[in-house]
Design a protein around this motif. Structure first.
Motif, PDB file in Angstrom:
ATOM      1  N   THR A 319       0.842  -1.194   0.000  1.00 44.22           N
ATOM      2  CA  THR A 319       0.000   0.000   0.000  1.00 44.22           C
ATOM      3  C   THR A 319       0.876   1.242   0.000  1.00 44.22           C
ATOM      4  OG1 THR A 319      -1.745  -1.157   1.202  1.00 44.22           O
ATOM      5  CG2 THR A 319      -1.823   1.237   1.219  1.00 44.22           C
ATOM      6  N   LEU A 320       0.733   2.062  -1.054  1.00 47.74           N
ATOM      7  CA  LEU A 320       1.493   3.301  -1.179  1.00 47.74           C
ATOM      8  C   LEU A 320       0.609   4.530  -1.012  1.00 47.74           C
ATOM      9  CD1 LEU A 320       3.643   2.409  -4.335  1.00 47.74           C
ATOM     10  CD2 LEU A 320       4.150   1.955  -1.950  1.00 47.74           C
ATOM     11  N   SER A 321      -0.617   4.343  -0.516  1.00 45.83           N
ATOM     12  CA  SER A 321      -1.578   5.440  -0.487  1.00 45.83           C
ATOM     13  C   SER A 321      -1.217   6.526   0.511  1.00 45.83           C
ATOM     14  CB  SER A 321      -2.977   4.897  -0.158  1.00 45.83           C
ATOM     15  OG  SER A 321      -2.964   4.195   1.064  1.00 45.83           O
ATOM     16  N   ALA A 322      -0.410   6.218   1.533  1.00 46.80           N
ATOM     17  CA  ALA A 322      -0.091   7.202   2.568  1.00 46.80           C
ATOM     18  C   ALA A 322       1.343   7.704   2.471  1.00 46.80           C
ATOM     19  CB  ALA A 322      -0.334   6.594   3.951  1.00 46.80           C
ATOM     20  N   PHE A 347      -0.844 -10.693  -6.221  1.00 47.27           N
ATOM     21  CA  PHE A 347      -0.061  -9.477  -6.048  1.00 47.27           C
ATOM     22  C   PHE A 347      -1.004  -8.282  -6.139  1.00 47.27           C
ATOM     23  CE2 PHE A 347       3.066  -6.324  -8.038  1.00 47.27           C
ATOM     24  CZ  PHE A 347       3.599  -5.977  -6.805  1.00 47.27           C
ATOM     25  N   ILE A 348      -1.101  -7.509  -5.031  1.00 50.15           N
ATOM     26  CA  ILE A 348      -1.985  -6.338  -4.979  1.00 50.15           C
ATOM     27  C   ILE A 348      -1.144  -5.124  -4.633  1.00 50.15           C
ATOM     28  CG2 ILE A 348      -3.954  -5.286  -3.802  1.00 50.15           C
ATOM     29  CD1 ILE A 348      -4.997  -8.084  -3.216  1.00 50.15           C
ATOM     30  N   VAL A 349      -1.323  -4.055  -5.416  1.00 51.68           N
ATOM     31  CA  VAL A 349      -0.599  -2.810  -5.171  1.00 51.68           C
ATOM     32  C   VAL A 349      -1.591  -1.660  -5.145  1.00 51.68           C
ATOM     33  CG1 VAL A 349       1.283  -1.311  -5.895  1.00 51.68           C
ATOM     34  CG2 VAL A 349       1.374  -3.742  -6.427  1.00 51.68           C
ATOM     35  N   ASP A 350      -1.548  -0.876  -4.073  1.00 46.06           N
ATOM     36  CA  ASP A 350      -2.369   0.332  -3.970  1.00 46.06           C
ATOM     37  C   ASP A 350      -1.461   1.520  -4.225  1.00 46.06           C
ATOM     38  OD1 ASP A 350      -3.899   2.505  -3.317  1.00 46.06           O
ATOM     39  OD2 ASP A 350      -4.682   1.672  -1.453  1.00 46.06           O
ATOM     40  N   VAL A 351      -1.637   2.166  -5.388  1.00 40.58           N
ATOM     41  CA  VAL A 351      -0.766   3.283  -5.783  1.00 40.58           C
ATOM     42  C   VAL A 351      -1.546   4.589  -5.786  1.00 40.58           C
ATOM     43  CG1 VAL A 351       0.823   1.866  -7.116  1.00 40.58           C
ATOM     44  CG2 VAL A 351      -1.231   2.744  -8.221  1.00 40.58           C
ATOM     45  N   SER A 352      -2.403   4.755  -4.772  1.00 39.17           N
ATOM     46  CA  SER A 352      -3.267   5.939  -4.716  1.00 39.17           C
ATOM     47  C   SER A 352      -2.537   7.205  -4.315  1.00 39.17           C
ATOM     48  CB  SER A 352      -4.412   5.700  -3.716  1.00 39.17           C
ATOM     49  OG  SER A 352      -5.183   4.584  -4.094  1.00 39.17           O
ATOM     50  N   ARG A 380      -1.066 -15.570 -10.487  1.00 40.99           N
ATOM     51  CA  ARG A 380      -2.371 -15.745 -11.145  1.00 40.99           C
ATOM     52  C   ARG A 380      -3.260 -14.505 -11.056  1.00 40.99           C
ATOM     53  NH1 ARG A 380       0.182 -19.299 -12.702  1.00 40.99           N
ATOM     54  NH2 ARG A 380      -0.260 -21.550 -12.751  1.00 40.99           N
ATOM     55  N   ASN A 381      -3.155 -13.751  -9.970  1.00 40.99           N
ATOM     56  CA  ASN A 381      -4.061 -12.615  -9.762  1.00 40.99           C
ATOM     57  C   ASN A 381      -3.262 -11.357  -9.443  1.00 40.99           C
ATOM     58  OD1 ASN A 381      -6.798 -14.117  -9.631  1.00 40.99           O
ATOM     59  ND2 ASN A 381      -5.522 -15.236  -8.159  1.00 40.99           N
ATOM     60  N   VAL A 382      -3.557 -10.304 -10.193  1.00 39.85           N
ATOM     61  CA  VAL A 382      -2.888  -9.014  -9.979  1.00 39.85           C
ATOM     62  C   VAL A 382      -3.951  -7.918  -9.942  1.00 39.85           C
ATOM     63  CG1 VAL A 382      -1.270  -7.308 -10.896  1.00 39.85           C
ATOM     64  CG2 VAL A 382      -0.755  -9.749 -11.100  1.00 39.85           C
ATOM     65  N   LYS A 383      -3.827  -7.059  -8.938  1.00 44.17           N
ATOM     66  CA  LYS A 383      -4.739  -5.915  -8.830  1.00 44.17           C
ATOM     67  C   LYS A 383      -3.937  -4.670  -8.518  1.00 44.17           C
ATOM     68  CE  LYS A 383      -8.832  -4.144  -6.441  1.00 44.17           C
ATOM     69  NZ  LYS A 383      -9.888  -4.413  -5.423  1.00 44.17           N
ATOM     70  N   ILE A 384      -4.167  -3.610  -9.305  1.00 44.50           N
ATOM     71  CA  ILE A 384      -3.515  -2.324  -9.070  1.00 44.50           C
ATOM     72  C   ILE A 384      -4.606  -1.300  -8.793  1.00 44.50           C
ATOM     73  CG2 ILE A 384      -1.979  -0.556  -9.990  1.00 44.50           C
ATOM     74  CD1 ILE A 384      -0.776  -2.632 -11.824  1.00 44.50           C
ATOM     75  N   THR A 385      -4.639  -0.823  -7.557  1.00 43.32           N
ATOM     76  CA  THR A 385      -5.644   0.146  -7.122  1.00 43.32           C
ATOM     77  C   THR A 385      -5.074   1.552  -7.201  1.00 43.32           C
ATOM     78  OG1 THR A 385      -6.591  -1.484  -5.603  1.00 43.32           O
ATOM     79  CG2 THR A 385      -7.142   0.810  -5.209  1.00 43.32           C
ATOM     80  N   GLY A 386      -5.920   2.513  -7.613  1.00 38.00           N
ATOM     81  CA  GLY A 386      -5.443   3.877  -7.792  1.00 38.00           C
ATOM     82  C   GLY A 386      -4.657   4.038  -9.080  1.00 38.00           C
ATOM     83  N   PHE A 387      -4.971   3.216 -10.071  1.00 34.61           N
ATOM     84  CA  PHE A 387      -4.227   3.217 -11.338  1.00 34.61           C
ATOM     85  C   PHE A 387      -4.319   4.580 -12.013  1.00 34.61           C
ATOM     86  CE2 PHE A 387      -3.137   2.217 -15.679  1.00 34.61           C
ATOM     87  CZ  PHE A 387      -2.188   1.214 -15.561  1.00 34.61           C
ATOM     88  N   THR A 410      -6.749  -6.713 -12.642  1.00 41.45           N
ATOM     89  CA  THR A 410      -7.712  -5.673 -12.290  1.00 41.45           C
ATOM     90  C   THR A 410      -6.992  -4.344 -12.186  1.00 41.45           C
ATOM     91  OG1 THR A 410      -9.096  -7.245 -11.059  1.00 41.45           O
ATOM     92  CG2 THR A 410      -9.408  -4.906 -10.589  1.00 41.45           C
ATOM     93  N   LEU A 411      -7.458  -3.366 -12.969  1.00 39.09           N
ATOM     94  CA  LEU A 411      -6.927  -2.005 -12.924  1.00 39.09           C
ATOM     95  C   LEU A 411      -8.038  -1.103 -12.396  1.00 39.09           C
ATOM     96  CD1 LEU A 411      -5.053  -1.925 -16.368  1.00 39.09           C
ATOM     97  CD2 LEU A 411      -4.177  -2.631 -14.125  1.00 39.09           C
ATOM     98  N   ASP A 412      -7.866  -0.619 -11.179  1.00 41.75           N
ATOM     99  CA  ASP A 412      -8.900   0.166 -10.491  1.00 41.75           C
ATOM    100  C   ASP A 412      -8.541   1.641 -10.572  1.00 41.75           C
ATOM    101  OD1 ASP A 412     -10.744   1.296  -8.806  1.00 41.75           O
ATOM    102  OD2 ASP A 412     -10.484  -0.165  -7.191  1.00 41.75           O
ATOM    103  N   THR A 413      -9.319   2.415 -11.326  1.00 44.24           N
ATOM    104  CA  THR A 413      -9.050   3.841 -11.488  1.00 44.24           C
ATOM    105  C   THR A 413      -9.857   4.709 -10.538  1.00 44.24           C
ATOM    106  OG1 THR A 413     -10.787   4.155 -13.161  1.00 44.24           O
ATOM    107  CG2 THR A 413      -8.616   3.456 -13.948  1.00 44.24           C
ATOM    108  N   SER A 414     -10.663   4.100  -9.683  1.00 44.93           N
ATOM    109  CA  SER A 414     -11.481   4.888  -8.762  1.00 44.93           C
ATOM    110  C   SER A 414     -10.591   5.593  -7.751  1.00 44.93           C
ATOM    111  CB  SER A 414     -12.493   3.995  -8.040  1.00 44.93           C
ATOM    112  OG  SER A 414     -11.843   3.013  -7.274  1.00 44.93           O
ATOM    113  N   PHE A 415     -11.100   6.657  -7.181  1.00 43.25           N
ATOM    114  CA  PHE A 415     -10.307   7.474  -6.275  1.00 43.25           C
ATOM    115  C   PHE A 415     -11.020   7.724  -4.950  1.00 43.25           C
ATOM    116  CE2 PHE A 415     -12.512   9.971  -9.543  1.00 43.25           C
ATOM    117  CZ  PHE A 415     -13.431  10.654  -8.767  1.00 43.25           C
ATOM    118  N   GLU A 416     -12.148   7.078  -4.737  1.00 44.54           N
ATOM    119  CA  GLU A 416     -12.917   7.337  -3.534  1.00 44.54           C
ATOM    120  C   GLU A 416     -12.291   6.646  -2.324  1.00 44.54           C
ATOM    121  OE1 GLU A 416     -15.641   7.230  -7.095  1.00 44.54           O
ATOM    122  OE2 GLU A 416     -14.231   5.818  -6.192  1.00 44.54           O
TER     123      GLU A 416
END
Length: 486
Positions: A319-322, A347-352, A380-387, A410-416
């Motif tokens: 998590t890189l959101s903070a 592999f999950i990365v939060d780049v918000s 097998r599974n990759v998710k990037i949040t805050g893309f 999964t590429l998550d572009t939401s910002f909420e």
């Protein structure tokens, strides 16, 4: 304690005719607090005698005598209470209670041990208890459970500072009633020592804001530490601990001591220097990790991982959101985490976090870097949040598509920071006024530079911002100049 010893001997000599019949429980017929007169060295007679006896010791304030009484060992304090009405009052309000076969004297089995403690606790006012210690030493039984909970209800109040329970060795564990620590009763505890107890605190209990020492022995499987600003060391010797969560620590590393054969499999950890810690020490402190969640605080710089350090890790979340990303931060450097985890499945990365301004896919989309080929066939599974539209983030995505066996991307572009739910009141919360435009850029970039490169074997999920709460303006790029424009 010499003064207390002398006091006891003199009182015993003066009242030798009236020896008490029980080991610990004072005879209440001696006197009551209401009959107390003068200082605590002055005595009233019992109803059985018309004589009065006065201790001719030092003339000290009554509070001083009570303090001396509180420092005396349990057996001596009980004997003195049998000889003095003032000390009887002090006995009923004794701040430190310690029960064991040593403090209770000779006991004839579990029943006798329980009976003696129960007689003391029934007479105690429950006011002002600061420390309670009970050591069963092989005398804990099913019968003792109901008594123990009643004793805890008397002693555990918002004033208690030390609580120590030692159960008997064996297959039976005591399920500690954590509800006793709610309503502020746990806020004053400085020392909590539990041996062979099941300890499952809940959020309703609140925080142990005064806790400075925690000792849990046997049956410990899960530990969560949050917001302990002065924490410097965590030492563990519990053989069954498998989950450890440490979050919101100050800007300094924490020394972790878990022995050479740590069985911790699930680790969630977050503070400013955690990434350096992860690179240098965590693989050796926790060699059996299977899931790892890293929350980063402070400034984030490129920190490569050593290959094949987390050999058993299957789940990794970063998590890189903070954080504040340095101007030269490179998302492609996160590939080193894949190299460090050859067994990784998710592999999950939060780049918000706010992205470097000079890192944009639109400035020069034709020149993309490629790392030396290194397969990650277990992924097998990759998710990037805050893309977002950061160029190095697209390079990371390309590397995953070309060098792994990923099945779901999964590429998550939401910002909420909080997302609303259909049919329920409330709106989504955004963290910055620039978020809608950044999300629009990311969506445009995904459609332009990624969708056409996704193999047919990969399921691509693109998460957009909430259409109920936000109106997204389209984003376009001039084909000739390559400059961004709305």
């Amino acid at each position: 304690m010499r003064l207390g010893y002398v006091l006891l001997k003199r009182l015993q000599r003066e009242r030798r005719r009236r020896r008490r019949r029980h080991a610990l429980v004072p005879d209440e017929s001696i006197a009551s607090p209401e009959k107390r007169k003068g200082s605590c060295y002055q005595q009233d007679d019992s109803p059985r005698s018309s004589k009065k006896m006065r201790y001719s010791g030092p003339d000290l304030p009554e509070e001083m005598w009570q303090h001396i009484h509180s420092l005396m060992p349990m057996k001596d304090a009980a004997r003195v209470a049998c000889l003095s009405s003032a000390f009887l009052y002090s006995w009923r309000n004794r701040p430190k209670l310690s029960f064991s076969t040593e403090t209770m004297g000779i006991v004839e089995g579990t029943t006798d041990f329980i009976r003696k403690i129960d007689r003391v606790m029934k007479k105690h006012s429950g006011i002002g208890v600061k420390a309670l210690t009970i050591e069963f030493n092989g005398l804990f039984s099913t019968k003792a459970r109901s008594y123990l909970e009643r004793w805890l209800q008397i002693a555990v109040t918002p004033r208690i500072e030390e609580l120590s329970l030692s159960m008997s060795k064996g297959k039976s564990y005591y399920d500690f009633p954590c509800s006793l620590l709610s309503d502020g009763s746990g806020s004053s505890i400085r020392l909590l020592d539990l041996y062979r107890c099941t300890f499952r605190p809940t959020a309703e209990i609140g925080c142990f804001q005064s806790l400075t020492r925690l000792h849990l022995e046997y049956r410990l499987t899960y530990v969560e530490v949050r917001g302990c600003s002065r924490l410097r060391v965590i030492e563990n010797k519990a053989p069954n601990l498998h989950s450890l969560h440490i979050f919101y620590q100050p800007y300094h590393p924490i020394k972790l001591s878990f022995g050479e054969s740590s069985l911790v499999k699930n680790l969630r950890i977050g503070y400013s220097s955690v990434l350096d810690h992860a690179c240098a020490e965590l693989p050796y402190i926790f060699p059996n990790l299977e899931t790892l969640t890293i929350g980063l605080l402070g400034e984030m710089v490129n920190t490569p991982m050593v290959p094949n350090t987390f050999l058993l890790l299957k789940y990794l979340c970063i998590t890189l959101s903070a954080v504040t990303l340095s101007p030269s931060y490179d998302y492609l450097s996160l590939v080193s985490f894949l190299d460090a985890c050859p067994s990784l499945d998710t592999f999950i990365v939060d780049v918000s976090a706010k992205h470097p301004k000079n890192d944009s896919i639109f400035k020069n989309p034709s020149h993309l870097r490629q790392l030396p080929e290194q397969r990650h066939d277990n992924l097998r599974n990759v998710k990037i949040t805050g893309f977002r539209s950061a160029k190095s983030l697209f390079e990371l995505t390309y590397h995953i598509l070309e060098n792994t066996s990923v099945e779901c991307l999964t590429l998550d572009t939401s910002f909420e920071s909080f997302r609303c739910s259909p049919g329920k009141p409330g709106r989504c919360l955004q963290t910055s006024k620039d978020d809608p435009m950044e999300a629009s850029k990311a969506l445009f970039a995904i459609r332009t530079y990624i969708e056409g490169k996704v193999p047919s074997t990969v399921r691509l999920n693109v998460v957009e911002p909430c259409s109920r709460c936000h109106v997204m303006e389209p984003f376009t790029v001039e084909s000739n100049s390559g400059n961004e424009m709305q």
